[in-house]
Design a protein around this motif. Structure first.
Motif, PDB file in Angstrom:
ATOM      1  N   LYS A  40      64.866  14.004  61.958  1.00 25.39           N
ATOM      2  CA  LYS A  40      65.793  12.735  62.082  1.00 25.39           C
ATOM      3  C   LYS A  40      65.182  12.069  63.471  1.00 25.39           C
ATOM      4  N   SER A  41      64.879  12.822  64.531  1.00 23.99           N
ATOM      5  CA  SER A  41      64.556  12.651  65.930  1.00 23.99           C
ATOM      6  C   SER A  41      63.434  11.580  65.617  1.00 23.99           C
ATOM      7  N   GLU A  94      67.008  18.084  62.129  1.00 21.39           N
ATOM      8  CA  GLU A  94      67.454  17.427  63.241  1.00 21.39           C
ATOM      9  C   GLU A  94      66.022  17.005  64.133  1.00 21.39           C
TER      10      GLU A  94
END
Length: 148
Positions: free
Chosen positions: A91-92, A88
């Motif tokens: 992804k950020s 995550e």
């Protein structure tokens, strides 16, 4: 007639004697079979005790193994959660990089002409400075030759 009565009683006595002998033989055979069956059952009881003991040990080991697998699975869950968090985060970061790239591309497109002019002016100033320096060196060389 009395002889017939004696013969009949004798035949009945023989029949009863044969019946008793047959019953005795059958009962002896049944006794042997029951003794063998009893020995077999005792043997099976001993074997069943062994099997029961081994089954209990196997069940204990299986339970211990299941507990161990559960503990290891729980510890791996932390790793998977961390991997998920890392994914995550990446992804950020990727989204941020895309946004910055998009903004830079947009600014570059808007300021492309201005940047091009600035580069041309910079090149012109650099050329002028280079020529100025060359002339200065030529003049200095000329003055130093004249002095000699």
């Amino acid at each position: 007639m009395e002889a017939l009565l004696y013969i009949s009683v004798f035949i009945i006595a023989i029949a009863i004697a044969l019946f008793v002998i047959y019953v005795i033989i059958t009962l002896k055979s049944t006794t042997k079979t029951l003794e063998q069956t009893s020995a077999t059952i005792k043997s099976l009881e001993v074997q069943m005790k062994g099997i029961t003991t081994e089954s209990e040990q196997l069940l204990k080991k299986t339970n211990a193994l299941a507990d161990d697998v559960q503990r290891k699975s729980d510890s791996l869950q932390v790793l998977f959660d961390s991997s998920k968090d890392l994914g995550e985060s990446l992804k950020s970061v990727n989204q941020s990089v895309r946004q910055v790239t998009t903004k830079v591309n947009a600014e570059t497109s808007r300021n492309a002409e201005t940047v091009s002019q600035a580069i041309q002016w910079g090149q012109a100033v650099l050329d002028f400075y280079t020529k100025f320096k060359q002339r200065k060196q030529q003049l200095e060389q000329k003055h130093s030759r004249e002095e000699l």
